[in-house]
Motif scaffolding. Structure first.
Motif, PDB file in Angstrom:
ATOM      1  N   ALA A   1      -9.448   6.606  -0.418  1.00  0.00           N
ATOM      2  CA  ALA A   1     -10.172   5.333  -0.372  1.00  0.00           C
ATOM      3  C   ALA A   1     -11.638   5.570  -0.009  1.00  0.00           C
ATOM      4  CB  ALA A   1      -9.511   4.393   0.636  1.00  0.00           C
ATOM      5  N   GLU A   2     -11.898   6.479   0.931  1.00  0.00           N
ATOM      6  CA  GLU A   2     -13.272   6.803   1.311  1.00  0.00           C
ATOM      7  C   GLU A   2     -14.015   7.450   0.146  1.00  0.00           C
ATOM      8  OE1 GLU A   2     -12.801   9.273   4.708  1.00  0.00           O
ATOM      9  OE2 GLU A   2     -12.279   7.617   6.063  1.00  0.00           O
TER      10      GLU A   2
ATOM     11  N   ARG B   1      -6.213   7.509   3.051  1.00  0.00           N
ATOM     12  CA  ARG B   1      -7.480   7.118   3.681  1.00  0.00           C
ATOM     13  C   ARG B   1      -8.642   7.891   3.067  1.00  0.00           C
ATOM     14  NH1 ARG B   1     -10.229   9.577   7.460  1.00  0.00           N
ATOM     15  NH2 ARG B   1      -8.481  10.878   8.136  1.00  0.00           N
ATOM     16  N   LEU B   2      -8.455   9.192   2.875  1.00  0.00           N
ATOM     17  CA  LEU B   2      -9.516  10.017   2.300  1.00  0.00           C
ATOM     18  C   LEU B   2      -9.810   9.626   0.859  1.00  0.00           C
ATOM     19  CD1 LEU B   2      -8.386  13.472   3.742  1.00  0.00           C
ATOM     20  CD2 LEU B   2     -10.368  12.116   4.459  1.00  0.00           C
TER      21      LEU B   2
ATOM     22  N   ALA C   1      -0.545   9.439   4.485  1.00  0.00           N
ATOM     23  CA  ALA C   1      -1.392   8.372   5.017  1.00  0.00           C
ATOM     24  C   ALA C   1      -2.836   8.844   5.155  1.00  0.00           C
ATOM     25  CB  ALA C   1      -0.851   7.893   6.362  1.00  0.00           C
ATOM     26  N   THR C   2      -3.003  10.069   5.621  1.00  0.00           N
ATOM     27  CA  THR C   2      -4.344  10.634   5.721  1.00  0.00           C
ATOM     28  C   THR C   2      -4.959  10.809   4.344  1.00  0.00           C
ATOM     29  OG1 THR C   2      -3.760  11.815   7.752  1.00  0.00           O
ATOM     30  CG2 THR C   2      -5.699  12.591   6.557  1.00  0.00           C
TER      31      THR C   2
END
Length: 409
Positions: free
Chosen positions: A135-136, A132-133, A128-129
């Protein structure tokens, strides 16, 4: 455009992937046929390039990128199979790839992803982390984010497997395969149902989830994807807390049944495949076979189980085999309190030998909470031929006055 791909779209994808993917074998399994009481065949997608079906969806998605998008590069997040699929597909097309992976990723999957030329970023404790990274990173750099399952092109690419299934086993009645985010089963179900309808027949599709990460059943009950709280499972390849929106709409319409299996079921399946089929499969890849062994698949004619991946860490494989032996009643760990006097260890060993079992490992200690000064504890790992033989071994020890305590695996 309808979210459910057409048969023509699957056929086009299969043609475009012909030079990238392998047509993996489909082989009969006598052992599983005997267990189910109907013919069982195995689709060896564990022998696919990168060791998993994921190359299909990744390669097709990347092939659909424009020249401008290819120039920006791609980014993905994964703990293994999707990472390798994106990395290899990008290498084949000359696209730069950045893959975010969690810190605990198995070393073989990390090395394989790097070996395909991707720039791997290890950061965070969970996928999940990493997502997120990634996508950033995409927002910051303009790289194209390649999702693992929730994209129409990915579903179409995975669905090319469905066309192969009916090509290899045209008389199949039931297809059983695992579900994580849903991309594979959505693509396979849509492609198989469309092809079968063209042939004037029906094929039953059964999806399998790990019981500790079974988000599809409550989502089906709710009528839309819902989040669940997952628990640890050895099937990390299908450890997903929420099915993808695009796959879920297809699953609702085309998947006939969804069942769950335990980690014990998955471990047994890996062991059976090792011993009987002589193939190495990761826990998520063995989900269909686990469902057959657990009695979750009805006997309805020829059944095909998809072995969707074979990327298992050797250290995990060692633990899974031990767990599978224990789950099959072929491996016991027992603890026996003994008086501290000569000859006790020899007597226990003699009784186990008389019962026809085999001691694999032994630990003899005088130290432990609750032990009296005159007591010792003997802990043994014992190999047996199955549940009945295990009970016979324990009964042999009890009849001689010992009190064996079964230690949970």
């Amino acid at each position: 455009m309808s979210e459910v791909p057409s048969l023509a779209e699957f056929e086009y994808a299969a043609q475009s992937l012909a030079e990238v993917i392998s047509h993996t074998p489909t082989l009969p399994s006598r052992a599983l046929s005997d267990i189910l009481g109907a013919p069982v065949v195995l689709k060896m997608e564990n022998l696919q390039r990168t060791g998993s079906f994921k190359i299909r969806g990744a390669a097709y998605r990347l092939s659909r990128l424009s020249a401008e998008e290819r120039a920006r590069g791609v980014v993905a997040a994964s703990a293994g199979n999707h990472a390798q699929g994106v990395a290899l597909a990008a290498q084949e097309l000359g696209i730069s790839a950045t893959i975010f992976m969690p810190l605990g990723v198995p070393v073989p999957k990390l090395l394989a992803t790097r070996g395909y030329g991707a720039d791997v970023v290890l950061e965070g404790e969970t996928v999940a982390t990493s997502l997120r990274l990634a996508a950033e990173f995409a927002e910051r750099t303009g790289a194209v984010l390649i999702p693992p399952f929730d994209h129409r092109d990915v579903v179409i690419g995975q669905g090319t497997l469905g066309l192969e299934l009916l090509q290899d086993a045209p008389d199949v009645e039931t297809i059983v395969l695992g579900i994580g985010g849903g991309g594979l089963i959505a693509g396979v179900a849509a492609a198989v149902k469309a092809r079968a309808a063209e042939l004037g027949r029906t094929v039953r599709i059964i999806g399998v989830q790990a019981e500790n990460a079974a988000a599809v059943p409550p989502s089906l009950q709710a009528g839309h994807p819902v989040d669940i709280v997952t628990r640890p499972t050895i099937a990390d390849g299908i450890l997903v807390a929420r099915p993808g929106a695009i796959p879920f709409d297809i699953i609702k319409e085309y998947v006939d049944e969804v069942v769950t299996v335990s980690d014990d079921d998955l471990a047994r399946a890996i062991l059976v495949l090792l011993e009987q089929a002589k193939v190495v499969v990761e826990p998520a890849g063995a989900a269909g076979v686990a469902a057959i062994l657990a009695g979750k698949v009805p006997r309805t004619g020829k059944t095909l189980a998809v072995l969707s991946g074979g990327n298992i860490d050797p250290l995990l494989l060692q633990r899974v085999v031990s767990h599978g032996l224990a789950a099959s009643g072929r491996y016991l760990t027992i603890r026996i309190p003994l008086p501290d006097r000569p000859g006790q260890l020899a007597r226990v060993s003699e009784l186990i030998a008389e019962a026809g079992a085999n001691v694999i490992e032994a630990m003899h200690t005088r130290h432990g909470h609750g032990l009296q000064i005159s007591d010792v504890i003997l802990e043994l790992s014992v190999e047996t031929r199955g549940p009945e033989h295990s009970e016979h071994t324990l009964d042999t020890l009890r009849a001689a006055g010992f009190e064996p305590i079964l230690v949970p695996d």
